[in-house]
Design a protein around this motif. Structure first.
Motif, PDB file in Angstrom:
ATOM      1  N   GLN A  94       0.731  -1.114  -0.419  1.00 33.52           N
ATOM      2  CA  GLN A  94      -0.035  -0.219  -0.054  1.00 33.52           C
ATOM      3  C   GLN A  94       0.807   1.332   0.098  1.00 33.52           C
ATOM      4  OE1 GLN A  94      -2.843   0.579   3.597  1.00 33.52           O
ATOM      5  NE2 GLN A  94      -3.786   1.797   2.355  1.00 33.52           N
ATOM      6  N   GLN A  95       0.612   1.689  -0.849  1.00 34.63           N
ATOM      7  CA  GLN A  95       1.467   3.235  -0.721  1.00 34.63           C
ATOM      8  C   GLN A  95       0.840   4.580   0.103  1.00 34.63           C
ATOM      9  OE1 GLN A  95       1.375   5.554  -4.774  1.00 34.63           O
ATOM     10  NE2 GLN A  95       1.464   7.518  -3.524  1.00 34.63           N
ATOM     11  N   VAL A  96       1.877   4.920   0.743  1.00 35.92           N
ATOM     12  CA  VAL A  96       1.446   5.474   1.985  1.00 35.92           C
ATOM     13  C   VAL A  96       2.527   6.890   1.932  1.00 35.92           C
ATOM     14  CG1 VAL A  96       1.844   3.582   3.227  1.00 35.92           C
ATOM     15  CG2 VAL A  96       3.668   4.710   3.423  1.00 35.92           C
ATOM     16  N   GLY A  97       2.691   7.197   1.304  1.00 35.97           N
ATOM     17  CA  GLY A  97       3.698   8.921   0.337  1.00 35.97           C
ATOM     18  C   GLY A  97       4.023   8.992  -0.653  1.00 35.97           C
ATOM     19  N   SER A  98       4.005   9.762  -1.403  1.00 32.61           N
ATOM     20  CA  SER A  98       4.612  10.102  -2.799  1.00 32.61           C
ATOM     21  C   SER A  98       5.343  11.862  -2.052  1.00 32.61           C
ATOM     22  CB  SER A  98       4.184   9.697  -3.639  1.00 32.61           C
ATOM     23  OG  SER A  98       3.025  11.077  -3.505  1.00 32.61           O
ATOM     24  N   ALA A  99       6.197  12.173  -3.452  1.00 29.09           N
ATOM     25  CA  ALA A  99       7.338  13.474  -3.723  1.00 29.09           C
ATOM     26  C   ALA A  99       7.752  13.469  -4.586  1.00 29.09           C
ATOM     27  CB  ALA A  99       7.869  13.887  -2.412  1.00 29.09           C
ATOM     28  N   VAL A 100       8.549  14.655  -5.384  1.00 32.17           N
ATOM     29  CA  VAL A 100       9.070  14.549  -6.622  1.00 32.17           C
ATOM     30  C   VAL A 100      10.747  15.421  -5.650  1.00 32.17           C
ATOM     31  CG1 VAL A 100       9.093  15.428  -8.344  1.00 32.17           C
ATOM     32  CG2 VAL A 100       6.954  15.181  -7.933  1.00 32.17           C
ATOM     33  N   ILE A 101      11.612  14.867  -6.236  1.00 32.05           N
ATOM     34  CA  ILE A 101      13.007  15.709  -6.229  1.00 32.05           C
ATOM     35  C   ILE A 101      13.043  16.902  -6.645  1.00 32.05           C
ATOM     36  CG2 ILE A 101      15.280  14.977  -6.519  1.00 32.05           C
ATOM     37  CD1 ILE A 101      14.453  13.069  -4.115  1.00 32.05           C
ATOM     38  N   GLN A 102      13.558  17.415  -5.727  1.00 29.05           N
ATOM     39  CA  GLN A 102      13.289  19.552  -6.510  1.00 29.05           C
ATOM     40  C   GLN A 102      15.043  19.746  -5.860  1.00 29.05           C
ATOM     41  OE1 GLN A 102      10.603  21.323  -5.068  1.00 29.05           O
ATOM     42  NE2 GLN A 102       9.033  20.854  -7.053  1.00 29.05           N
ATOM     43  N   HIS A 103      16.117  20.018  -5.947  1.00 30.69           N
ATOM     44  CA  HIS A 103      17.134  20.820  -5.554  1.00 30.69           C
ATOM     45  C   HIS A 103      18.462  19.067  -5.145  1.00 30.69           C
ATOM     46  CE1 HIS A 103      15.875  24.758  -6.505  1.00 30.69           C
ATOM     47  NE2 HIS A 103      14.487  24.370  -5.226  1.00 30.69           N
ATOM     48  N   ASN A 104      17.446  18.410  -5.688  1.00 31.37           N
ATOM     49  CA  ASN A 104      18.171  17.579  -5.436  1.00 31.37           C
ATOM     50  C   ASN A 104      17.805  16.696  -3.887  1.00 31.37           C
ATOM     51  OD1 ASN A 104      20.655  18.494  -6.977  1.00 31.37           O
ATOM     52  ND2 ASN A 104      20.437  16.491  -7.874  1.00 31.37           N
ATOM     53  N   GLU A 105      16.803  16.746  -3.422  1.00 30.77           N
ATOM     54  CA  GLU A 105      16.174  16.510  -2.071  1.00 30.77           C
ATOM     55  C   GLU A 105      14.946  15.717  -2.150  1.00 30.77           C
ATOM     56  OE1 GLU A 105      17.488  18.297   1.675  1.00 30.77           O
ATOM     57  OE2 GLU A 105      17.602  19.963   0.393  1.00 30.77           O
ATOM     58  N   ALA A 106      14.184  15.470  -1.112  1.00 30.95           N
ATOM     59  CA  ALA A 106      12.359  15.228  -1.088  1.00 30.95           C
ATOM     60  C   ALA A 106      12.442  14.477  -0.155  1.00 30.95           C
ATOM     61  CB  ALA A 106      11.976  14.523  -1.978  1.00 30.95           C
ATOM     62  N   ASN A 107      11.179  15.080   1.103  1.00 28.51           N
ATOM     63  CA  ASN A 107      10.553  14.470   1.715  1.00 28.51           C
ATOM     64  C   ASN A 107       9.019  14.137   1.955  1.00 28.51           C
ATOM     65  OD1 ASN A 107      12.901  16.576   4.357  1.00 28.51           O
ATOM     66  ND2 ASN A 107      12.142  18.044   3.206  1.00 28.51           N
ATOM     67  N   VAL A 108       9.553  12.689   2.543  1.00 27.83           N
ATOM     68  CA  VAL A 108       8.169  12.083   2.780  1.00 27.83           C
ATOM     69  C   VAL A 108       7.879  11.540   3.707  1.00 27.83           C
ATOM     70  CG1 VAL A 108       7.023  10.395   1.618  1.00 27.83           C
ATOM     71  CG2 VAL A 108       8.879  10.942   0.233  1.00 27.83           C
ATOM     72  N   PHE A 109       6.011  12.180   4.347  1.00 26.85           N
ATOM     73  CA  PHE A 109       5.556  12.055   5.371  1.00 26.85           C
ATOM     74  C   PHE A 109       4.512  10.881   5.083  1.00 26.85           C
ATOM     75  CE2 PHE A 109       6.874  16.598   5.472  1.00 26.85           C
ATOM     76  CZ  PHE A 109       7.744  16.525   6.674  1.00 26.85           C
ATOM     77  N   THR A 110       4.730   9.859   6.196  1.00 35.08           N
ATOM     78  CA  THR A 110       4.250   9.240   5.936  1.00 35.08           C
ATOM     79  C   THR A 110       3.760   8.674   7.668  1.00 35.08           C
ATOM     80  OG1 THR A 110       6.022   7.344   7.116  1.00 35.08           O
ATOM     81  CG2 THR A 110       5.456   7.824   4.850  1.00 35.08           C
ATOM     82  N   ASN A 111       2.845   7.342   7.248  1.00 36.25           N
ATOM     83  CA  ASN A 111       2.108   6.970   8.746  1.00 36.25           C
ATOM     84  C   ASN A 111       2.871   6.193   9.132  1.00 36.25           C
ATOM     85  OD1 ASN A 111       1.961   5.026   7.165  1.00 36.25           O
ATOM     86  ND2 ASN A 111      -0.423   5.441   7.491  1.00 36.25           N
ATOM     87  N   LEU A 112       3.848   5.497   8.493  1.00 39.67           N
ATOM     88  CA  LEU A 112       4.583   4.450   9.593  1.00 39.67           C
ATOM     89  C   LEU A 112       5.513   4.319  10.390  1.00 39.67           C
ATOM     90  CD1 LEU A 112       6.336   3.020   6.358  1.00 39.67           C
ATOM     91  CD2 LEU A 112       4.832   2.258   7.109  1.00 39.67           C
ATOM     92  N   HIS A 113       5.526   3.730  12.002  1.00 36.63           N
ATOM     93  CA  HIS A 113       6.134   3.887  12.674  1.00 36.63           C
ATOM     94  C   HIS A 113       7.790   3.232  13.180  1.00 36.63           C
ATOM     95  CE1 HIS A 113       1.804   5.032  14.546  1.00 36.63           C
ATOM     96  NE2 HIS A 113       1.308   4.098  13.585  1.00 36.63           N
ATOM     97  N   ALA A 114       8.230   3.679  14.078  1.00 29.03           N
ATOM     98  CA  ALA A 114      10.029   2.940  13.626  1.00 29.03           C
ATOM     99  C   ALA A 114       9.277   1.304  14.365  1.00 29.03           C
ATOM    100  CB  ALA A 114      10.396   3.412  15.762  1.00 29.03           C
ATOM    101  N   GLY A 115      10.256   1.242  13.067  1.00 26.45           N
ATOM    102  CA  GLY A 115      10.559   0.076  13.276  1.00 26.45           C
ATOM    103  C   GLY A 115       9.526  -1.229  12.119  1.00 26.45           C
ATOM    104  N   ASN A 116       8.492  -0.652  11.876  1.00 25.45           N
ATOM    105  CA  ASN A 116       8.096  -0.361   9.841  1.00 25.45           C
ATOM    106  C   ASN A 116       8.987  -0.300   9.294  1.00 25.45           C
ATOM    107  OD1 ASN A 116       4.878   1.287  11.070  1.00 25.45           O
ATOM    108  ND2 ASN A 116       5.708  -1.068  11.859  1.00 25.45           N
ATOM    109  N   VAL A 117       8.537  -0.903   8.235  1.00 29.76           N
ATOM    110  CA  VAL A 117       9.817  -1.628   6.980  1.00 29.76           C
ATOM    111  C   VAL A 117       8.691  -0.576   5.781  1.00 29.76           C
ATOM    112  CG1 VAL A 117      10.320  -3.435   5.238  1.00 29.76           C
ATOM    113  CG2 VAL A 117      10.828  -3.991   7.354  1.00 29.76           C
ATOM    114  N   ALA A 118       9.288  -0.326   5.690  1.00 26.15           N
ATOM    115  CA  ALA A 118       9.170   0.504   4.151  1.00 26.15           C
ATOM    116  C   ALA A 118      10.315   0.327   2.790  1.00 26.15           C
ATOM    117  CB  ALA A 118       9.064   2.154   4.425  1.00 26.15           C
ATOM    118  N   VAL A 119       9.282   0.330   2.297  1.00 22.35           N
ATOM    119  CA  VAL A 119       9.951   0.165   0.204  1.00 22.35           C
ATOM    120  C   VAL A 119      10.148   1.661  -0.617  1.00 22.35           C
ATOM    121  CG1 VAL A 119       9.606  -0.755  -1.468  1.00 22.35           C
ATOM    122  CG2 VAL A 119       9.364  -2.463   0.418  1.00 22.35           C
TER     123      VAL A 119
END
Length: 567
Positions: free
Chosen positions: A529-554
């Motif tokens: 399930q997709q939990v966040g997305s962003a587009v790289i600008q100035h060679n960086e991006a920030n993605v805010f998700t509902n994932l918690h510490a210890g969760n695995v993100a792809v």
């Protein structure tokens, strides 16, 4: 109220304070005077032939006194020295203890001392006339709990090392030791030496050198100082301390004449407090903190702004001689000060302001010492107790509640990868990094085909003198131009294609840095399930998700993917 000229009596005005938890104040005994007039007594034990020296029991050493808000106990030596522990029936029974007892005659900090991390540093200045040229200071290190001498008894430093100080203290905010050092043979500025109005050699005595106090850092291992103040201060500083918030304070002596108010404090002719002063220093610039204050020139009547000390005078006069001060780590607002009862001056029988006579020292307070508290939020100073036997200490600390008792912890190192190299950084100069790197491909196989994951598991921690060891940082470095299912898990850094890409996560926030602008970034949980997305600008991006510490993100960056463990 009729004003009277200040004249000391045998009775000191003490202020009753609210009850408080008992504290133990410890210090290096520097000087005392008993009611019978004896000072710093010693006892000759005998000649120890095995050690090749005479053994004495001396009063120098570590002392402790308790203060409960009402009563100050008599300072006692801690640890105590008992002759029976090493000498009996005219014989030495324990040479090690005999030497330990005798070594206290070296615990002299007449040019400064400090308590740092359970150890003591004393700086003793020798008589210049009786030493080798340019050899003046003896530096010694001690265990503050046992009194053991940790360094050589003859660790001498040159006069040019400028290690005499009004006090040294540990700063818990940066792990450094600071002090107000008295620098000698300093070059005068050209603006002085080139101006005949300021620098004229009228009698052949003028030189182009100067001396004064300068805020410095000091490496207590080497005793090398690094000046911070851009110049010198000429005040009579007698004590220096830093609180748990990293604020640095100094106290000056004060010998100004005046009258004693109903509160027992000294006032000048303008009914303003006089005497010693509390000064705060900026540890970054080395400059004393001041506030702009409107003023008027008494001669011209012109208005101007001058920089003045924000603290009023303390109202108590002290002497320009070795004193000490300290904060409790648990209370950064109260400064404890071991100072004199008076400046050693007063009005004599002829009505003149002069030095108090030695013959009346038991009643005029000339050698009496006190415990003061200073509230740094208001500048209010209180004389809370006389110190029995007139003890002075070359440094003081609150037992079990000193700012250096807990060392600061190094920051967890960051891990980065670029141009085939791993780089670790915890933000502290001089840190040493201990890393372990394992390759999951290094193994023995017995099949005709081996799938290479191309992953490195990395762990690293940092150490540095004066700091607690850092937490261990971990990461998996991946080359993901293989099937994503074999890429493994990373929790810090991944290399995407040939471009290093740094991936960091904390509290559901993922920060990606290093990818090309316009690259699409998607984040999925382990169910797809997709939990966040962003587009790289100035060679960086920030993605805010509902994932918690210890969760695995792809995390899919363009057409490449990597798995991370959320922090």
């Amino acid at each position: 109220m009729k004003k009277k000229l200040y004249f000391l009596t045998a009775m000191a005005l003490m202020v009753a304070l609210p009850s408080m938890a008992q504290i133990k104040i410890k210090g290096i005994g520097h000087w005392n005077r008993y009611d019978n007039g004896d000072q710093m007594e010693s006892e000759y034990v005998g000649w120890n032939s095995a050690l090749g020296k005479a053994i004495f029991i001396v009063e120098q050493g570590i002392y402790a006194m308790t203060w409960d808000g009402t009563t100050l106990s008599t300072p006692v030596k801690e640890p105590p020295v008992n002759k029976a522990d090493f000498y009996s029936n005219g014989q030495f029974t324990d040479n090690d203890k005999a030497l330990w007892a005798n070594n206290f005659n070296l615990m002299v900090g007449n040019s400064g001392a400090a308590y740092v991390h359970g150890q003591l540093v004393t700086v003793y200045s020798r008589d210049e006339q009786s030493t080798v040229d340019d050899v003046l200071f003896a530096v010694r290190k001690w265990d503050a709990n046992t009194g053991d001498l940790l360094s050589g008894p003859e660790d001498y430093m040159a006069m040019s090392s400028n290690i005499e100080s009004a006090g040294m203290c540990y700063n818990p905010k940066d792990g450094l030791v600071y002090g107000l050092f008295y620098l000698t043979n300093q070059d005068l500025g050209e603006e002085i030496t080139s101006d005949p109005d300021f620098f004229v050699d009228q009698d052949g005595d003028a030189t182009s050198t100067d001396a004064g106090y300068c805020l410095c850092t000091v490496d207590i291992n080497t005793m090398q100082i690094t000046p911070i103040t851009p110049g010198l201060y000429y005040r009579n500083f007698v004590a220096f301390a830093i609180n748990s918030e990293g604020r640095a304070f100094a106290i000056t002596s004060g010998g100004t004449g005046g009258y004693e108010g109903a509160d027992g404090k000294m006032y000048n002719i303008n009914n303003e407090l006089t005497g010693a002063e509390l000064c705060e220093f900026d540890l970054t610039t080395g400059i004393m903190k001041t506030v702009p204050t409107p003023a008027v020139d008494s001669e011209t009547g012109e208005s101007y702004v001058e920089q003045v000390n924000p603290y009023p005078a303390l109202g108590y006069c002290s002497q320009y001689s070795r004193q000490s001060a300290c904060f409790a780590k648990s209370n950064p607002n109260i400064l404890y000060w071991n100072g004199f009862y008076n400046s050693g001056k007063g009005v004599n029988e002829y009505g003149s302001w002069t030095s108090l006579p030695d013959k009346d020292w038991r009643t005029n307070g000339k050698y009496d010492t006190c415990l003061y508290t200073i509230d740094i939020t208001t500048g209010e100073c209180t004389r809370v107790a006389m110190i029995p036997n007139r003890w002075r200490f070359s440094c003081m600390w609150i037992d079990g509640d000193d700012c250096s008792d807990e060392m600061p912890t190094l920051s967890k190192p960051t891990i980065s990868y670029s141009e085939g190299k791993l780089t670790f950084d915890c933000g502290t100069e001089g840190a040493t990094y201990y890393s372990t790197i394992t390759d999951t491909d290094i193994a023995s196989y017995n099949s005709s085909e081996v799938q290479l994951g191309v992953t490195y598991n990395i762990s690293v921690y940092a150490t540095c003198p004066g700091y607690e060891k850092s937490e261990t940082a971990t990461a998996t470095l991946c080359w993901i131009d293989v099937d994503p299912q074999t890429e493994g898990i990373t929790d810090a850094v991944a290399n995407i294609k040939s471009t290093p890409v740094l991936i960091q996560s904390e509290n559901g926030h993922i920060h990606i840095k290093g990818a090309d602008d316009g690259t699409q970034v998607y984040v999925y949980n382990v169910t797809g399930q997709q939990v966040g997305s962003a587009v790289i600008q100035h060679n960086e991006a920030n993605v805010f998700t509902n994932l918690h510490a210890g969760n695995v993100a792809v995390i899919r960056i363009g057409n490449r993917a990597v798995k991370v463990i959320m922090k």
